[in-house]
Every structure is written in C-alpha cells, then in structure tokens.
Design a protein around this motif. Structure first.
Motif, short mmCIF file in Angstrom:
data_model
loop_
_atom_site.label_atom_id
_atom_site.label_comp_id
_atom_site.label_asym_id
_atom_site.label_seq_id
_atom_site.Cartn_x
_atom_site.Cartn_y
_atom_site.Cartn_z
N LYS A 29 69.32 -17.46 92.91
CA LYS A 29 70.19 -16.32 93.16
C LYS A 29 71.43 -16.41 92.28
O LYS A 29 71.83 -17.50 91.86
CB LYS A 29 70.61 -16.30 94.64
N ASP A 30 72.03 -15.28 92.01
CA ASP A 30 73.30 -15.27 91.28
C ASP A 30 74.34 -16.04 92.09
O ASP A 30 74.29 -16.06 93.34
CB ASP A 30 73.78 -13.85 91.06
N GLU B 241 72.24 -19.83 87.36
CA GLU B 241 71.94 -21.13 86.76
C GLU B 241 70.61 -21.14 86.01
O GLU B 241 70.42 -21.92 85.08
CB GLU B 241 71.93 -22.23 87.82
N LYS B 242 69.68 -20.25 86.37
CA LYS B 242 68.38 -20.20 85.71
C LYS B 242 68.41 -19.35 84.44
O LYS B 242 67.41 -19.23 83.74
CB LYS B 242 67.33 -19.67 86.66
N LYS B 243 69.56 -18.76 84.15
CA LYS B 243 69.70 -17.98 82.92
C LYS B 243 70.75 -18.59 81.99
O LYS B 243 71.13 -17.98 81.00
CB LYS B 243 70.10 -16.54 83.27
N GLY B 244 71.18 -19.80 82.35
CA GLY B 244 72.23 -20.45 81.59
C GLY B 244 71.71 -21.47 80.61
O GLY B 244 70.83 -21.17 79.80
N HIS B 245 72.23 -22.69 80.68
CA HIS B 245 71.93 -23.72 79.69
C HIS B 245 70.44 -23.86 79.42
O HIS B 245 69.65 -24.05 80.33
CB HIS B 245 72.51 -25.06 80.14
N PHE C 108 65.65 -14.96 77.74
CA PHE C 108 66.21 -13.66 78.16
C PHE C 108 66.71 -12.93 76.92
O PHE C 108 67.38 -13.50 76.06
CB PHE C 108 67.32 -13.87 79.18
N TRP C 109 66.37 -11.65 76.81
CA TRP C 109 66.59 -10.89 75.59
C TRP C 109 68.06 -10.78 75.18
O TRP C 109 68.38 -10.77 74.00
CB TRP C 109 65.99 -9.49 75.71
#
Length: 462
Positions: free
Chosen positions: A211-212, A235-239, A245-246
């Motif tokens: 979750k955000d 956290e799953k779209k970060g480091h 992710f486009w």
C-alpha cells in the motif's frame, strides 16, 4: 541552473590536448603520466545516485585514484540512508572521507567538482546531465542515456553547447575482445552483416505489492521523484523496482537490454535510427494481483533500417534456455552473407557458412600476448578510465561512447517500448535531429517525450 565553469581550465593546457591521444594508448607508467603538464592537477568527481549501480561507480572511481589522479570528493543521493556505508567504501579504498549531499544542485555549485558520475534512476539521467553541463561539469551517465528519445537529443545539445565530455556507460565499448569482434565484423569477417540479434534472458520473480505510505525519513521524496508525474510513495515502486514502472523506468528491455542493443547496432555499423519498429509481449507468470509491474517481462522487438538490414531483440524474464553454441543469455549474434558470429561477454566465435567449427574468435588469440595498459587496473574500470583520459585530452573523439553514440543505442529500446505500449508497428523518420518523429503518427510522437513536473523540466533550449 547557473552556468559555472570548472576551476582552472588545466585540461585544455595539457600536453595531451595537443597530442589528441589517450593516456592508455600511450602506454605510460604512472610516473610518466604524472610528469605530463596538467596531469598533476587532480580531478575531483562526484557520484550522484549511490544505491545499486552507483556503488559500482564508487568502487571503479576509487580504483582509479592513483592511475588517473582523481578524487571522489562528494557522494550525492536523495536517500541519505546510503551515506555512511558508501562513504566507508571511499575511505577504505582511498583513505579520504568524501562529502555527502542530498541536493545535487549544491554539487553542481561546487566549483571544485570537475565531473559527475550519474547513476540515478532513468527518469533523472537527462535533466541531471544537462544541469551538470550547464554548471561546467563533465558527465559520465549510466545507460540508457535518457528516459525518452527527445531528452536524449537535448543531452547531446548540452554537451556540445558547453563543450563538456559526456560518456554513456556502455562498458562493452572499452572491452578489448568486444572491440576486436566489432572490427572483425566491420572488416567483412562474415561477409555483409544483414542481421543482428540481442538477448536479455534474465528471469525475475515477482517483487510483491504494498500500500502507499509515508516515505522513510531518510528519503527526500520530491527530489527522488523529480521530473516524473507525482505519485504517493510506495516501497514497491521505489529503490530498484522503479525499473518496472513507465514513469521512472523502461523495463528490462531498457535496463539490461541497452548494453546488447548497443553491441547489435555497433556490429551493424549503423549510426542512424531505424525506419520501422514492432515490439510485442507482456507480463507472464506473475499474478497482477500480487505484483504491480507495468513493464513487460517478455518482449520481442524487430527493427529495420533504411537499407533493409535488421535488428532483433529478445527479452525473456521467465525460465528459458540459452541460445547459440556459447549458451548466450546476455549477449549477441550476428548473421552475414558468409557466416555468423556469436558474442557472449568478452568471448566470441565466428563460423564460416555451414561449418561446425569456428574459424575465428577471441579463443583463437588467447595465447597471444597483447599490450597491457599499465595505467588501467583490472576489474572493468577501462570505460571509466577512458572517460578521464578524454577529459584530459579535451577531445570527444577519444571517448569510447560519446553521448551521440549512447543516444542512438538508447533510442532503440525506447522506440521498442512505444511500439509495445501502442500495440502496433511504427514507422520512424530519423534522418536528422529535426526529423526524429514517427510518420504521420501524433499519438506515437507524444511518447517521444513526457510531461515534466515543475520545477524538474528539461528545457527546449539547454
């Protein structure tokens, strides 16, 4: 960004500038190198982006401290959690403690910094490099050179306008065996090369979903997000996961893939864009309810050049066999009118027509003693050393992968991803910088650039 120029324009005054050759090619000892006017002037570097590949940058620059007379003065990252561990690497390897800074603009304002090494996420490459050039810094930038095609062109314009050396991190350009294989192809070793094939077979598992949430206290999230469209921290779209992710990455076709795209284009000897591209694929073997990945893990891309020559690229992110007699997973094959060539890392073999045994290759010359550059330590630092040598010689032609070369190779996966996202073949016009558009296709043209989030905007006029 304020236009500041480096302290002491010693580079243009060095003997190498007049000679127009690189240090390594001269075969000088460290003592001889130090005797060259200008070489005694230490070159100060900053590494921007110190997680992941940035750690590789730090290690390589530190390894060149003595042989290239450089100093890693500053480490910069939007996430301060890496500062202590990365600074320790510099201390252990060089005996000097670097400065740490989360705001890259302060790095650019430091007149003692001569060059920056950019290993930030893809969406930051272009703007970071342009800001650096405007501040008078030379730039080593990771692959792909840019996140989209248009901003890659702006990087070239910035490097030329401010007369800065800009090297793209296609390290194969500095590997002797790869250079030897390319020379063999260009000299007609397998006849006329009509097709190149690149492979990226790199199985990756699901990285999960979350979750955000609020960003960690160490992360300056607005700065990390930079030019990308605003989205809440996740956290799953970060480091590292930003690759999938486009808005921030380009998938594995634009992650590992650019290295092999570069070799494929190099082998074809194409210093131009293709005239058509078709790419298709998808996310296979991963439940979308358990992973938010946007980019494909399996992707096939086919390009055609104006003379009819072809470039094929295969990205496989699930379980797969290797290809060719060299069991290539990350590598290339080339097909000519008189035979074919396989390249896996720095090992290559060429086969004549239907013959089953190679008639040429790196293994054939394994027993031949070749000249060794006494200034280049082992361990893959050759490409980094070449960048320093070109700064000192003050010649773009001394770079093994000048931004112009890096731009053409980086554009290939970027064009492939546009075709993939639009689910159709695209015709491209690439004859000049004013003609880098698709044929009568406004929808595709819009994807050659992005909507930048102020104040992180790549300007029309750099």
């Amino acid at each position: 960004m304020q236009k500041n120029y480096p302290r002491r324009e010693f580079i243009k005054k060095s003997a190498l500038a007049g000679a127009g050759v690189t240090i390594g090619a001269m075969g000088l000892s460290a003592k001889s190198y130090a005797a060259i006017p200008g070489a005694n002037e230490r070159l100060n570097l900053a590494v921007i982006g110190i997680h992941g590949q940035g750690q590789t940058h730090i290690n390589n620059w530190c390894s060149l401290k003595s042989s290239r007379n450089i100093r890693v003065k500053t480490l910069c990252d939007a996430d301060e959690q890496w500062f202590d561990s990365r600074a320790k690497i510099v201390v252990d390897k060089t005996g000097e403690k670097p400065l740490t800074e989360w705001d890259m603009r302060k790095v650019f304002d430091d007149k003692e910094i001569d060059a920056v090494s950019i290993a930030m996420p893809n969406h930051w490459h272009a703007l970071g490099a342009i800001w650096a050039c405007q501040a008078g810094k030379h730039v080593y930038v990771e692959k792909p050179a840019s996140h989209d095609v248009w901003e890659g062109r702006k990087m070239i314009e910035a490097a030329r306008k401010y007369n800065r050396r800009m090297q793209v991190g296609f390290q194969n350009r500095s590997i002797s065996n790869v250079m030897e294989a390319m020379k063999f192809l260009h000299n007609g070793g397998i006849g006329d090369v009509f097709m190149a094939r690149g492979l990226c077979i790199k199985p990756r598992d699901s990285f999960g979903i979350a979750k955000d949430s609020a960003p960690p206290a160490t992360l300056h999230y607005d700065r990390w997000l930079g030019p990308a469209t605003y989205r809440p921290y996740n956290e799953k779209k970060g480091h590292y996961n930003w690759h999938w992710f486009w808005d921030t990455g380009n998938g594995d076709t634009g992650n590992q893939g650019p290295h092999q795209f570069d070799i494929a284009r190099w082998g074809l000897n194409k210093n131009e864009h293709p005239v058509s591209v078709y790419s298709h694929g998808g996310v296979y073997g991963i439940d979308p309810k358990e992973c938010a990945q946007e980019t494909p893990n399996t992707q096939t891309s086919i390009f055609k050049y104006e003379d009819g020559k072809m470039l094929e690229f295969e990205t496989r992110g699930r379980y797969s066999n290797a290809e060719s007699s060299l069991d290539i997973r990350i590598g290339n094959m080339f097909y000519g009118t008189e035979g074919y060539l396989e390249l896996n890392g720095s090992t290559w073999k060429a086969f004549r027509r239907r013959e089953e045994k190679p008639f040429a290759g790196s293994q054939k010359s394994a027993d031949v003693k070749k000249p060794v550059d006494p200034l280049t330590p082992p361990g893959g630092t050759e490409h980094y050393a070449n960048f320093i040598d070109a700064i000192r010689s003050d010649h773009n032609n001394d770079l093994h992968c000048d931004i112009n070369e890096g731009f053409f190779s980086s554009s290939l996966p970027l064009l492939a991803n546009i075709s993939y996202r639009l689910s159709r073949e695209l015709k491209f016009m690439g004859g000049s910088r004013d003609n880098e558009k698709f044929v009568n296709d406004a929808e595709a043209d819009a994807m050659l650039t992005r909507v930048y989030r102020p104040p992180y905007v790549v300007p029309n006029e750099v």
